[in-house]
Design a protein around this motif. Structure first.
Motif, short mmCIF file in Angstrom:
data_model
loop_
_atom_site.label_atom_id
_atom_site.label_comp_id
_atom_site.label_asym_id
_atom_site.label_seq_id
_atom_site.Cartn_x
_atom_site.Cartn_y
_atom_site.Cartn_z
N TYR A 166 0.82 -1.21 0.00
CA TYR A 166 0.00 0.00 0.00
C TYR A 166 0.86 1.26 0.00
N PHE A 167 2.06 1.19 0.56
CA PHE A 167 2.99 2.30 0.43
C PHE A 167 3.48 2.41 -1.01
N VAL A 168 3.83 1.27 -1.60
CA VAL A 168 4.30 1.24 -2.99
C VAL A 168 3.23 1.81 -3.93
N GLN A 169 1.97 1.50 -3.63
CA GLN A 169 0.87 1.93 -4.49
C GLN A 169 0.33 3.32 -4.14
N GLY A 170 0.92 3.96 -3.14
CA GLY A 170 0.56 5.33 -2.82
C GLY A 170 -0.76 5.50 -2.10
N ILE A 171 -1.18 4.48 -1.34
CA ILE A 171 -2.41 4.60 -0.56
C ILE A 171 -2.21 5.61 0.56
#
Length: 246
Positions: free
Chosen positions: A45-50
């Motif tokens: 979710y950090f990688v995906q910018g959540i």
């Protein structure tokens, strides 16, 4: 043992899960990325910018000890990959909203809000700030995991992490096997799911049946599955030297 069949079980009912009392044990959150030879962390979710996601996977001490045991049970060359563990409320809320919006776009225009809520709840627990009704990941006792091989490649599991389809149901390929012979790639998916499922459950985790990647320890989901009278992990905040995440 690690190739034993995955049992076919029903989806959970949140209203029943939330009836289970919580007697907080006080176990703290710790980072899970310090033993890459056994466990890899890829906070999706950090990688995906959540919104609100952080670049580390944290777990309760007891849950992480159980995860370390699971890693030792894997066949030679396999490692666990953590996609997500503890979540702040902001991330839980953002994910539930994104899944709901995705379903709204896919469903007929006359689908009511209650139906959208129920469908979204299959893949993301409803965000709650009620201390008696805690989303599993907000306890630090839930973890989303997959497998990687000795070459550092993700092992195919038959669906992507967070895929909202029937293929994500943990026993999906077990049910197919009941009705017909599996294709070679399906046999690989089934084998990998069995490896993961049996290593995790042998280490006292329980699986969330709609998601092959989601496992619980110590929280209300876990207590319900184990027949325990209470959960020992409730909502917890992450407190660091200069920051606090709720």
């Amino acid at each position: 043992m690690l190739e034993a069949a995955i049992p076919i079980v029903d989806s959970i009912k949140w209203q029943e899960i939330w009836k289970i009392p919580i007697m907080e044990s006080g176990g703290k959150l710790i980072p899970a990325s310090y033993i890459p030879e056994k466990i890899l962390c890829r906070p999706q979710y950090f990688v995906q910018g959540i919104d609100g996601a952080i670049p580390e996977c944290f777990m309760r001490e007891g849950a992480f000890a159980a995860l370390r045991k699971a890693a030792t049970l894997l066949p030679k060359g396999y490692r666990l990959v953590i996609y997500d563990a503890w979540r702040p409320f902001k991330v839980q809320q953002a994910l539930f909203l994104k899944f709901s919006e995705e379903l709204r776009e896919k469903c007929p225009s006359d689908t009511d809000d209650e139906s959208i809520f129920d469908m979204a709840s299959r893949f993301v627990s409803p965000p709650k700030n009620d201390p008696d009704k805690v989303s599993p990941h907000m306890t630090g006792g839930a973890v989303d995991v997959g497998l990687a091989d000795e070459h550092g490649l993700s092992c195919p599991m038959g669906s992507e992490f967070d895929e909202t389809s029937k293929r994500s149901v943990t026993h999906y390929f077990e049910e197919k096997l009941r009705n017909r012979e599996l294709m070679p790639e399906e046999r690989e998916y089934l084998f990998n799911r069995r490896i993961l499922y049996n290593a995790m459950t042998e280490s006292n985790f329980i699986n969330y049946a709609d998601e092959w990647w989601h496992y619980d320890y110590g929280n209300q989901n876990w207590a319900a599955s184990k027949g325990a009278s209470f959960a020992f992990y409730g909502k917890i905040s992450l407190e660091l030297r200069w920051s606090k995440f709720d």
